[in-house]
Scaffold this motif. Structure first.
Motif, PDB file in Angstrom:
ATOM      1  N   GLY A   1       0.831  -1.214   0.000  1.00  0.00           N
ATOM      2  CA  GLY A   1       0.000   0.000   0.000  1.00  0.00           C
ATOM      3  C   GLY A   1       0.859   1.256   0.000  1.00  0.00           C
ATOM      4  N   ALA A   2       2.013   1.180   0.687  1.00  0.00           N
ATOM      5  CA  ALA A   2       2.925   2.334   0.735  1.00  0.00           C
ATOM      6  C   ALA A   2       3.420   2.677  -0.673  1.00  0.00           C
ATOM      7  N   MET A   3       3.550   1.655  -1.514  1.00  0.00           N
ATOM      8  CA  MET A   3       4.030   1.890  -2.884  1.00  0.00           C
ATOM      9  C   MET A   3       2.967   2.662  -3.688  1.00  0.00           C
ATOM     10  N   TYR A   4       1.691   2.269  -3.523  1.00  0.00           N
ATOM     11  CA  TYR A   4       0.616   2.998  -4.223  1.00  0.00           C
ATOM     12  C   TYR A   4       0.503   4.420  -3.662  1.00  0.00           C
ATOM     13  N   ARG A   5       0.712   4.535  -2.349  1.00  0.00           N
ATOM     14  CA  ARG A   5       0.659   5.865  -1.731  1.00  0.00           C
ATOM     15  C   ARG A   5       1.776   6.762  -2.271  1.00  0.00           C
ATOM     16  N   ALA A   6       2.960   6.186  -2.500  1.00  0.00           N
ATOM     17  CA  ALA A   6       4.083   6.988  -3.023  1.00  0.00           C
ATOM     18  C   ALA A   6       3.766   7.502  -4.430  1.00  0.00           C
TER      19      ALA A   6
END
Ligand code: DC
Length: 232
Positions: A35-40
Motif C-alpha cells: 500500500g505504501a508503494m501505491y501511496r508513493a
C-alpha cells in the motif's frame, strides 16, 4: 528451514501491516507494505499537480511512470524499512489524509498496477517475504503458501485509524475517517483491475474482537503448519 511466501490482503485499517511486521520479525522475513508503494505514486501525482479536485490526469501519470522510482531502505535505528520516492524519504508524507483520499484513484490505473506488481514480484522472488495489500494473494503471489484475508467492522477500523491519526498530532473528525474508510473499501473492491476479494485458499481473520496477541498466536500456528520441517 524452508522459506515460504505469506500474502496478507484485506480492507483498510484491518491491522494487516501490524500482523505482517510481527510475522516478519519472528520469522526473519522481509516485510513489504505494498500500500505504501501505491501511496508513493499518489504522492508523486499530487506533487506534480496531476490530481486536482480529486480528478486524475491519467494520461500524464502514465507518461510519467518511467520517472517514478519507488524503493524501500532499511533504517537500522528504527529497525524498519522506509519508503523512498525518487531517492527522497516519504515515509511520513504518504500517510496524510490528502494521500489517503486520492490513493484509490491512482491504484485503479492498470499501468500503475503493472509497474508496482512487477517490482513486488521481483522483491518476493526468493520467498521469505510477508507482503500486505489488496491483491497479493490474487495477483502478486497467487501461489503463496499462506494467504490471509483480514476483516473487521468499519466502525472498529475507523476508530483504530482515528486514534492513530490523533496520536500522531493530526486534527481530524471521526466521521471524516469513517467516510474515507468506507469509500476506499468501495473503490478498492469494485475497481475493474485487481479488485479486492478473498482469494481462493485464503484464510479469513475477523479481528474486530481479537486481541493482537491472540491473533498472532493463531497465525503463527498457521505458518508452522505450512512450513515442512522434513523438507528444509
Ligand atoms: O494499505 P493502504 O491503506 O496503505 O493502501 C493504500 C491504497 O492502495 C488502498 O486504498 C488501495 C491501494 N492498494 C492496492 O490497490 N493494492 C495493493 N496491493 C495495496 C494497496
Amino acid at each position: 528451514m524452508k522459506k515460504i511466501t505469506i500474502a496478507i490482503d484485506g480492507f483498510s485499517s484491518t491491522g494487516k501491516s501490524t500482523l505482517a511486521k510481527q510475522l516478519a520479525q519472528k520469522l526473519q522475513y522481509v516485510y513489504v507494505d505494498s500500500g505504501a508503494m501505491y501511496r508513493a505514486v499518489a504522492l508523486y501525482a499530487l506533487q506534480h499537480k496531476l490530481i486536482q479536485n480529486s480528478v486524475l490526469n491519467t494520461e500524464e501519470l502514465i507518461n510519467n511512470l518511467p520517472l517514478i522510482k519507488v524503493a524501500f531502505q532499511y533504517n537500522a535505528s528504527l529497525k524498519a524499512s522506509e519508503i523512498y520516492l525518487n531517492e527522497v524519504n516519504v515515509n511520513t508524507e504518504i500517510r496524510t489524509m490528502e494521500v489517503s483520499n486520492t490513493v484509490s484513484i491512482v491504484a485503479s490505473v492498470p499501468e500503475v498496477r503493472q509497474q508496482l506488481v512487477a517490482l513486488q514480484q521481483h522483491m518476493g522472488a526468493k520467498k521469505g517475504i510477508v507482503m500486505d495489500g489488496r491483491d497479493i494473494g490474487t495477483v502478486v503471489f497467487p501461489d503463496a503458501e499462506l494467504k490471509l484475508f483480514m476483516t473487521a467492522s468499519a466502525d472498529t477500523r475507523a476508530q483504530r485509524r482515528y486514534d492513530e491519526l490523533v496520536a500522531g498530532g493530526t486534527t481530524v473528525s471521526f466521521d471524516a475517517v469513517l467516510e474515507n474508510i468506507t469509500s476506499r473499501d468501495h473503490l478498492d473492491s469494485t475497481r475493474e483491475d485487481s479488485p479486492l476479494f478473498k482469494s481462493e485458499g485464503a484464510i479469513e481473520i475477523d479481528n474486530s474482537k481479537l486481541s493482537l496477541d491472540h491473533q498472532f498466536e493463531k497465525v503463527l500456528a498457521l505458518v508452522n503448519s505450512k512450513i515442512d520441517f522434513k523438507n528444509p
